[in-house]
Design a protein around this motif. Structure first.
Motif, PDB file in Angstrom:
ATOM      1  N   CYS A 221      -8.852  -2.260   0.531  1.00 21.13           N
ATOM      2  CA  CYS A 221      -8.135  -1.031   0.195  1.00 21.13           C
ATOM      3  C   CYS A 221      -7.031  -1.288  -0.823  1.00 21.13           C
ATOM      4  O   CYS A 221      -6.848  -0.504  -1.768  1.00 21.13           O
ATOM      5  CB  CYS A 221      -7.548  -0.404   1.459  1.00 21.13           C
ATOM      6  SG  CYS A 221      -8.747   0.437   2.507  1.00 21.13           S
TER       7      CYS A 221
ATOM      8  N   GLU B 199      -8.599  -2.126  -4.213  1.00 24.16           N
ATOM      9  CA  GLU B 199      -9.218  -0.918  -4.754  1.00 24.16           C
ATOM     10  C   GLU B 199      -8.161   0.066  -5.243  1.00 24.16           C
ATOM     11  O   GLU B 199      -8.289   0.642  -6.336  1.00 24.16           O
ATOM     12  CB  GLU B 199     -10.105  -0.244  -3.708  1.00 24.16           C
ATOM     13  CG  GLU B 199     -10.815   0.988  -4.261  1.00 24.16           C
ATOM     14  CD  GLU B 199     -11.494   1.828  -3.196  1.00 24.16           C
ATOM     15  OE1 GLU B 199     -12.376   2.626  -3.558  1.00 24.16           O
ATOM     16  OE2 GLU B 199     -11.137   1.719  -2.006  1.00 24.16           O
ATOM     17  N   SER B 200      -7.127   0.267  -4.455  1.00 20.94           N
ATOM     18  CA  SER B 200      -6.074   1.209  -4.854  1.00 20.94           C
ATOM     19  C   SER B 200      -5.426   0.784  -6.160  1.00 20.94           C
ATOM     20  O   SER B 200      -5.181   1.615  -7.047  1.00 20.94           O
ATOM     21  CB  SER B 200      -5.022   1.318  -3.742  1.00 20.94           C
ATOM     22  OG  SER B 200      -5.537   1.991  -2.624  1.00 20.94           O
TER      23      SER B 200
ATOM     24  N   LYS C 240      -7.224   9.383  -3.285  1.00 23.90           N
ATOM     25  CA  LYS C 240      -7.961   8.223  -2.769  1.00 23.90           C
ATOM     26  C   LYS C 240      -7.003   7.109  -2.372  1.00 23.90           C
ATOM     27  O   LYS C 240      -7.183   6.457  -1.324  1.00 23.90           O
ATOM     28  CB  LYS C 240      -8.944   7.715  -3.822  1.00 23.90           C
ATOM     29  CG  LYS C 240      -9.867   6.607  -3.320  1.00 23.90           C
ATOM     30  CD  LYS C 240     -10.816   7.125  -2.261  1.00 23.90           C
ATOM     31  CE  LYS C 240     -11.911   6.123  -1.928  1.00 23.90           C
ATOM     32  NZ  LYS C 240     -11.412   4.893  -1.293  1.00 23.90           N
TER      33      LYS C 240
ATOM     34  N   CYS D 145      -5.739   3.957   5.946  1.00 24.52           N
ATOM     35  CA  CYS D 145      -6.553   2.879   6.501  1.00 24.52           C
ATOM     36  C   CYS D 145      -5.730   1.603   6.672  1.00 24.52           C
ATOM     37  O   CYS D 145      -5.782   0.951   7.723  1.00 24.52           O
ATOM     38  CB  CYS D 145      -7.757   2.614   5.598  1.00 24.52           C
ATOM     39  SG  CYS D 145      -8.839   1.303   6.175  1.00 24.52           S
TER      40      CYS D 145
ATOM     41  N   ASN E 116      -6.506   5.481   1.244  1.00 26.91           N
ATOM     42  CA  ASN E 116      -6.565   4.043   1.514  1.00 26.91           C
ATOM     43  C   ASN E 116      -5.339   3.580   2.279  1.00 26.91           C
ATOM     44  O   ASN E 116      -5.422   2.683   3.135  1.00 26.91           O
ATOM     45  CB  ASN E 116      -6.681   3.269   0.200  1.00 26.91           C
ATOM     46  CG  ASN E 116      -8.095   3.247  -0.355  1.00 26.91           C
ATOM     47  OD1 ASN E 116      -9.041   3.675   0.307  1.00 26.91           O
ATOM     48  ND2 ASN E 116      -8.253   2.761  -1.571  1.00 26.91           N
TER      49      ASN E 116
ATOM     50  N   SER F 263       0.832  -1.201   0.000  1.00 21.29           N
ATOM     51  CA  SER F 263       0.000   0.000   0.000  1.00 21.29           C
ATOM     52  C   SER F 263       0.868   1.253   0.000  1.00 21.29           C
ATOM     53  O   SER F 263       0.583   2.233  -0.700  1.00 21.29           O
ATOM     54  CB  SER F 263      -0.927  -0.003   1.223  1.00 21.29           C
ATOM     55  OG  SER F 263      -1.691   1.181   1.277  1.00 21.29           O
TER      56      SER F 263
END
Length: 476
Positions: A371, A374-375, A342, A349, A346, A281
């Motif tokens: 997340c 989605e990312s 966005k 989170c 994420n 992430s």
């Protein structure tokens, strides 16, 4: 009115009616009811479902090799898993990605779909679990605590391979523009103030280059997904599995995927550790920060068309205002900015969830996975949209760029090594206060001959290191 057919299934809580056409079972139904949280359903993430299928297939192969699954049941489970890998039956994964239970709902959703499809392959009806059980057969030697994170790892690694491909396409587009604009001289800027001349090609090459460096970082972060904890079962002890299961399962996973998958060194530690998602992430966040910088620059460079910088033209994609005729906004760069924000959000989170592990498990894995998936999807869509609808169609206002260079006080920097910092400062100050050009003032004060001044201020001599054998005629 026709009544839909149902079947009865039971679990620890009690009995429920299940739609006859559903491949999922009672525990999936409870998950649907318990977690009406978001619009993000497992069925929207095909690579995650394929990760679940690979995980369950690897487990079935290992269990069969250990004599824990008979031939017919293992073959049926493997066939059902292969069908999921082919993209079939994904509509039977209706549960929310964000769920309590550390992923148990998703794990059981997979177990039930595979078991019911295996039952059909074996010639039985859906729900006849005495012939192929979601728990006793499909989930044999597993817990949600090892099968679920392994599926996430495999799904995210497959997603990573796609993400890098989309990023490379964007980089190639930027490189193409760098070549196209290699001779367009423009003013560079620092802190939004005129700096020194450069080429527009160098600007776009810089964009491409900073993104190229992120491929290595993404690859490094994604490599951790290839370490799994299969066989750790509930908390890492391996309870309910047999000796040799972990090794056989991981070998099967490697053979199925063609990836070099390995078993974690410490299964207890690995079962509660979600740092691979935290790391990936963060890698996506790094890319997003750079995408955001690039799009900010594109919007500034194209600002105008008459009262801004106006050095480049972005493709006109739609009318920009419901009230201002003729206005066209940089909407593609703007949406790419929002994608970046966005993804960065994420990551916050994911980071918070990563530090939420307690004892031998991290129950927050579901939203971490959501997340990350989605990312990655946002970035891939963002890369393609930015490339196709913006970068590929950018044009340069070459004459305007050249005029800005010649009229800029910033070109005094090119004279600094020749006439000295003190002279340069006085010329720059006078140019700012009088509105006269640097070129004009240098000649007016008889600091350099016109021929020498023209040589120094040739655009091609201001965008790279050059040695001049020129001396000033006088100092102010």
């Amino acid at each position: 009115m026709e009544t839909k057919k149902t079947r009865i299934e039971s679990d620890l809580i009690g009995s429920r009616e299940i739609p006859e056409e559903a491949l999922y079972g009672v525990q999936t139904l409870r998950g649907i009811e318990n977690f009406p949280i978001s619009q993000f359903k497992v069925c929207q993430y095909p690579l995650f479902i394929k990760g679940l299928a690979v995980t369950k297939k690897g487990a079935a192969i290992a269990n069969h090799q250990l004599g824990l699954l008979p031939d017919d049941i293992s073959k049926a489970i493997i066939q059902a898993c292969d069908e999921l890998r082919e993209g079939k039956h994904h509509e039977h994964f209706p549960v929310d990605m964000i769920q309590g239970g550390a992923g148990t709902t998703t794990n059981m959703n997979a177990n039930e779909v595979i078991a019911n499809r295996a039952l059909e392959i074996l010639g039985h009806k859906r729900g006849q679990y005495e012939f192929c059980s979601p728990n006793d057969h499909v989930n044999r030697s597993q817990s949600t605590n090892d099968a679920y994170p392994t599926a996430i790892h495999l799904g995210l690694y497959a997603t990573h391979l796609k993400l890098v491909t989309h990023l490379k396409d964007l980089i190639a587009s930027l490189d193409k523009k760098a070549q196209e604009f290699k001779s367009v001289v423009k003013m560079g800027r620092t802190q939004l103030q005129d700096a020194v001349p450069m080429t527009l090609g160098r600007t776009f090459h810089g964009f491409a280059n900073i993104l190229t460096h992120e491929i290595e970082n993404l690859n490094f972060a994604a490599k951790e997904f290839l370490t799994v904890n299969m066989g750790s079962t509930a908390i890492g002890t391996g309870i309910c599995s047999e000796p040799g299961y972990s090794e056989k399962c991981v070998k099967a996973l490697s053979e199925i995927t063609g990836w070099e998958i390995k078993l974690a060194d410490d299964l207890v530690g690995a079962t509660s550790d979600t740092s691979c998602m935290v790391g990936y992430s963060q890698a996506m966040k790094r890319v997003s920060v750079k995408i955001n910088k690039i799009c900010d620059d594109l919007r500034l460079l194209s600002s105008g068309p008459r009262c801004g910088l106006g050095e480049i033209n972005l493709p006109a994609m739609q009318p920009g205002s419901s009230i201002m005729p003729g206005k066209v906004n940089p909407v593609i760069a703007e949406v790419a900015n929002q994608v970046a924000y966005k993804v960065i959000g994420n990551d916050v989170c994911v980071t918070m969830c990563g530090q939420a592990a307690q004892m031998e498990l991290n129950a927050m894995e579901p939203v971490m996975a959501q997340c990350c998936f989605e990312s990655a999807d946002l970035l891939m869509n963002g890369f393609d949209t930015l490339r196709i609808r913006c970068i590929d169609g950018i044009t340069a206002n070459e004459e305007h760029c050249k005029k800005q260079v010649l009229n800029s006080i910033g070109i005094i920097t090119a004279l600094n090594p020749i006439i000295g910092y003190k002279n340069s400062t006085k010329i720059a100050k006078e140019a700012a206060s009088t509105g006269k050009g640097v070129y004009e003032l240098v000649l007016e004060h008889d600091i350099l001959d016109k021929e020498d001044l023209d040589t120094i201020l040739k655009p091609e001599n201001m965008i790279k290191p050059v040695k001049f054998d020129i001396k000033p005629k006088r100092h102010l």
